[in-house]
Design a protein around this motif. Sequence first.
Motif, PDB file in Angstrom:
ATOM      1  N   LEU A   1     107.946 -38.666  16.667  1.00  0.00           N
ATOM      2  CA  LEU A   1     107.857 -39.304  17.978  1.00  0.00           C
ATOM      3  C   LEU A   1     107.998 -40.813  17.864  1.00  0.00           C
ATOM      4  CD1 LEU A   1     104.851 -37.281  19.444  1.00  0.00           C
ATOM      5  CD2 LEU A   1     107.277 -36.948  19.945  1.00  0.00           C
ATOM      6  N   ARG A   2     107.323 -41.392  16.892  1.00  0.00           N
ATOM      7  CA  ARG A   2     107.365 -42.845  16.739  1.00  0.00           C
ATOM      8  C   ARG A   2     108.770 -43.336  16.419  1.00  0.00           C
ATOM      9  NH1 ARG A   2     105.141 -44.372  12.505  1.00  0.00           N
ATOM     10  NH2 ARG A   2     104.210 -42.499  11.603  1.00  0.00           N
ATOM     11  N   MET A   3     109.472 -42.653  15.526  1.00  0.00           N
ATOM     12  CA  MET A   3     110.800 -43.125  15.134  1.00  0.00           C
ATOM     13  C   MET A   3     111.780 -43.095  16.300  1.00  0.00           C
ATOM     14  SD  MET A   3     110.465 -44.297  12.180  1.00  0.00           S
ATOM     15  CE  MET A   3     112.178 -44.786  12.042  1.00  0.00           C
ATOM     16  N   ARG A   4     111.628 -42.118  17.182  1.00  0.00           N
ATOM     17  CA  ARG A   4     112.482 -42.098  18.367  1.00  0.00           C
ATOM     18  C   ARG A   4     112.230 -43.324  19.237  1.00  0.00           C
ATOM     19  NH1 ARG A   4     111.289 -35.785  19.798  1.00  0.00           N
ATOM     20  NH2 ARG A   4     112.724 -34.826  18.288  1.00  0.00           N
ATOM     21  N   GLN A   5     110.946 -43.638  19.465  1.00  0.00           N
ATOM     22  CA  GLN A   5     110.634 -44.767  20.334  1.00  0.00           C
ATOM     23  C   GLN A   5     110.962 -46.091  19.664  1.00  0.00           C
ATOM     24  OE1 GLN A   5     109.594 -44.021  23.552  1.00  0.00           O
ATOM     25  NE2 GLN A   5     110.327 -46.120  23.800  1.00  0.00           N
ATOM     26  N   HIS A   6     110.669 -46.216  18.353  1.00  0.00           N
ATOM     27  CA  HIS A   6     111.071 -47.424  17.629  1.00  0.00           C
ATOM     28  C   HIS A   6     112.566 -47.666  17.808  1.00  0.00           C
ATOM     29  CE1 HIS A   6     107.451 -48.581  15.452  1.00  0.00           C
ATOM     30  NE2 HIS A   6     107.281 -47.360  14.960  1.00  0.00           N
ATOM     31  N   SER A   7     113.357 -46.608  17.614  1.00  0.00           N
ATOM     32  CA  SER A   7     114.811 -46.747  17.652  1.00  0.00           C
ATOM     33  C   SER A   7     115.310 -47.073  19.060  1.00  0.00           C
ATOM     34  CB  SER A   7     115.469 -45.453  17.152  1.00  0.00           C
ATOM     35  OG  SER A   7     115.137 -45.204  15.797  1.00  0.00           O
ATOM     36  N   GLU A   8     114.765 -46.398  20.068  1.00  0.00           N
ATOM     37  CA  GLU A   8     115.174 -46.688  21.439  1.00  0.00           C
ATOM     38  C   GLU A   8     114.842 -48.126  21.819  1.00  0.00           C
ATOM     39  OE1 GLU A   8     113.537 -43.878  24.155  1.00  0.00           O
ATOM     40  OE2 GLU A   8     114.390 -42.136  23.127  1.00  0.00           O
ATOM     41  N   ASN A   9     113.651 -48.570  21.461  1.00  0.00           N
ATOM     42  CA  ASN A   9     113.248 -49.933  21.785  1.00  0.00           C
ATOM     43  C   ASN A   9     114.090 -50.956  21.040  1.00  0.00           C
ATOM     44  OD1 ASN A   9     111.292 -48.817  23.377  1.00  0.00           O
ATOM     45  ND2 ASN A   9     109.557 -49.709  22.312  1.00  0.00           N
TER      46      ASN A   9
ATOM     47  N   LEU B   1     117.148 -50.682  19.932  1.00  0.00           N
ATOM     48  CA  LEU B   1     118.492 -50.771  20.501  1.00  0.00           C
ATOM     49  C   LEU B   1     118.478 -51.597  21.782  1.00  0.00           C
ATOM     50  CD1 LEU B   1     121.455 -49.983  20.491  1.00  0.00           C
ATOM     51  CD2 LEU B   1     120.831 -47.848  21.663  1.00  0.00           C
ATOM     52  N   ALA B   2     117.470 -51.393  22.621  1.00  0.00           N
ATOM     53  CA  ALA B   2     117.364 -52.188  23.853  1.00  0.00           C
ATOM     54  C   ALA B   2     117.184 -53.665  23.537  1.00  0.00           C
ATOM     55  CB  ALA B   2     116.200 -51.677  24.703  1.00  0.00           C
ATOM     56  N   VAL B   3     116.351 -53.974  22.547  1.00  0.00           N
ATOM     57  CA  VAL B   3     116.138 -55.360  22.140  1.00  0.00           C
ATOM     58  C   VAL B   3     117.418 -55.963  21.580  1.00  0.00           C
ATOM     59  CG1 VAL B   3     114.970 -56.808  20.424  1.00  0.00           C
ATOM     60  CG2 VAL B   3     113.653 -55.168  21.777  1.00  0.00           C
ATOM     61  N   ALA B   4     118.126 -55.211  20.731  1.00  0.00           N
ATOM     62  CA  ALA B   4     119.364 -55.715  20.136  1.00  0.00           C
ATOM     63  C   ALA B   4     120.400 -56.011  21.215  1.00  0.00           C
ATOM     64  CB  ALA B   4     119.903 -54.698  19.127  1.00  0.00           C
ATOM     65  N   GLN B   5     120.539 -55.125  22.174  1.00  0.00           N
ATOM     66  CA  GLN B   5     121.511 -55.345  23.250  1.00  0.00           C
ATOM     67  C   GLN B   5     121.129 -56.560  24.084  1.00  0.00           C
ATOM     68  OE1 GLN B   5     121.177 -51.459  25.023  1.00  0.00           O
ATOM     69  NE2 GLN B   5     122.945 -50.637  23.915  1.00  0.00           N
ATOM     70  N   PHE B   6     119.841 -56.752  24.293  1.00  0.00           N
ATOM     71  CA  PHE B   6     119.382 -57.932  25.030  1.00  0.00           C
ATOM     72  C   PHE B   6     119.684 -59.213  24.256  1.00  0.00           C
ATOM     73  CE2 PHE B   6     115.997 -61.091  25.463  1.00  0.00           C
ATOM     74  CZ  PHE B   6     116.062 -61.382  26.824  1.00  0.00           C
ATOM     75  N   LEU B   7     119.423 -59.198  22.963  1.00  0.00           N
ATOM     76  CA  LEU B   7     119.599 -60.401  22.153  1.00  0.00           C
ATOM     77  C   LEU B   7     121.063 -60.777  21.983  1.00  0.00           C
ATOM     78  CD1 LEU B   7     116.896 -59.718  19.415  1.00  0.00           C
ATOM     79  CD2 LEU B   7     116.792 -61.432  21.238  1.00  0.00           C
ATOM     80  N   VAL B   8     121.941 -59.807  21.966  1.00  0.00           N
ATOM     81  CA  VAL B   8     123.371 -60.098  21.857  1.00  0.00           C
ATOM     82  C   VAL B   8     123.825 -60.975  23.023  1.00  0.00           C
ATOM     83  CG1 VAL B   8     125.656 -59.036  22.110  1.00  0.00           C
ATOM     84  CG2 VAL B   8     124.040 -58.108  20.468  1.00  0.00           C
ATOM     85  N   ALA B   9     123.231 -60.770  24.176  1.00  0.00           N
ATOM     86  CA  ALA B   9     123.621 -61.520  25.376  1.00  0.00           C
ATOM     87  C   ALA B   9     122.893 -62.847  25.515  1.00  0.00           C
ATOM     88  CB  ALA B   9     123.369 -60.664  26.617  1.00  0.00           C
TER      89      ALA B   9
ATOM     90  N   GLY C   1     122.849 -50.074  15.077  1.00  0.00           N
ATOM     91  CA  GLY C   1     123.107 -49.322  16.295  1.00  0.00           C
ATOM     92  C   GLY C   1     124.085 -50.011  17.229  1.00  0.00           C
ATOM     93  N   LEU C   2     124.414 -51.267  16.965  1.00  0.00           N
ATOM     94  CA  LEU C   2     125.378 -51.990  17.794  1.00  0.00           C
ATOM     95  C   LEU C   2     126.795 -51.718  17.310  1.00  0.00           C
ATOM     96  CD1 LEU C   2     123.634 -55.491  18.040  1.00  0.00           C
ATOM     97  CD2 LEU C   2     123.753 -53.739  19.841  1.00  0.00           C
ATOM     98  N   PRO C   3     127.735 -51.411  18.198  1.00  0.00           N
ATOM     99  CA  PRO C   3     129.117 -51.191  17.771  1.00  0.00           C
ATOM    100  C   PRO C   3     129.719 -52.394  17.049  1.00  0.00           C
ATOM    101  CG  PRO C   3     128.792 -50.379  20.002  1.00  0.00           C
ATOM    102  CD  PRO C   3     127.530 -51.122  19.623  1.00  0.00           C
ATOM    103  N   SER C   4     129.186 -53.585  17.306  1.00  0.00           N
ATOM    104  CA  SER C   4     129.697 -54.792  16.653  1.00  0.00           C
ATOM    105  C   SER C   4     129.241 -54.929  15.207  1.00  0.00           C
ATOM    106  CB  SER C   4     129.253 -56.024  17.441  1.00  0.00           C
ATOM    107  OG  SER C   4     127.825 -56.085  17.522  1.00  0.00           O
TER     108      SER C   4
END
Length: 381
Positions: free
Chosen positions: A247-255, A257-265, A276-279
């Motif tokens: 359960l934890r690894m799913r939430q760690h990973s989802e969070n 990815l959301a943080v990474a996408q936010f930081l890219v912008a 997890g980023l295509p770049s």
Amino acid sequence: MDLTPIHPKVTPIYQTSVFKFASLAELETYYTTPDHGGMYGYSRSEHPNSDELVAEVAKLEGATGGGVATGAGLAGLLAAVLATCQAGDHVLCPAELYGGSVVLLSQELARLGIETSYVPLAELYDVARHRRPNTKLVLAEVLSNPLLVVLDGPRLAQACQREGILLLIDSSFTSPMLTRPLDWGADLVWHSATKYLAGHSDVTAGVVVARDPALGKRLRQVATNLGLMLAPLDSWLAVRGLRTLRLRMRQHSENALAVAQFLVASPAVAQVFYPGLPSHPGHELAAAQLLNGLYGGMLSVRLADDTAAAVDTFIQKTRLFPLAPSLAGVQSSCSYPAATSHRGLTLAQRQALGITPGVLRLSVGIEEPAELLADLQQALQ
């Protein structure tokens, strides 16, 4: 007191240093039969709580050879190297290796006559070219610390098998929920169980499991002889953590990815390192190799203002990413590799690895993602 009729759902904590024998015959059975005849003698050698932890990790990893739980992650690496190498032997590693591993190998184990050399990960797959006649072990990480370079595990395992060299994989960043290195053909898997396996920032532990039972037995011998065995309470806590690992690894990973996408912008960030980023240059390899569509909870950034002062400003402004030298707890944190994990490297070594003054590593926890993004927004302004 007779505890025979008691059947606890959770294994008790065997907080004892020794176990009793009823007779000399029972003592002799303990010393002369495989697995001590199911008995325990001295907790420095074995106890039910560490056995349960190792068995659970071995099941997750598909390890049939057993292994050992140790009092710290680096103690697990020490056990693995000493179980496979002796004075005069050579270990081959990627240059992108975790700084703590480098210090242990190149300072402490070098004094014992075990040599270590480092080559860029992209070149490590050519094991035949970089091996020496005395090379006994290759050590590599699934995802490098801190810049998340992705290992091609099956390729490296095949190269080691061709050369008859053992392969030890550090899976601390991924856990068995994302990778099962023994399936690639690795010989040993090592975890700093302090990180995702225990998962709650309240245990310091290591676990090493093996494919070959003879190697697993040797790991236990080394841990016993050097006093590396993990204590009962810490073993119990780590097992408790394992119960929620999936359960934890799913939430760690989802969070993450959301943080990474936010930081890219974010204009305050020059570069984001997250597979997890295509770049990310290793994205396709990670997508093909990592399990369950997850990429883990670790990422790093290089700030646009590539200075320690900019990092320090972020550290002092953030509320949900406190500065801490470890990682992978349920609560988020950040780390400054230049002053923590890679402090033992020279400035030139850090620069060669891309660890510049503005690099910051984030361990993304399992909090509400909106709260994490709001905190990052205000801290990076």
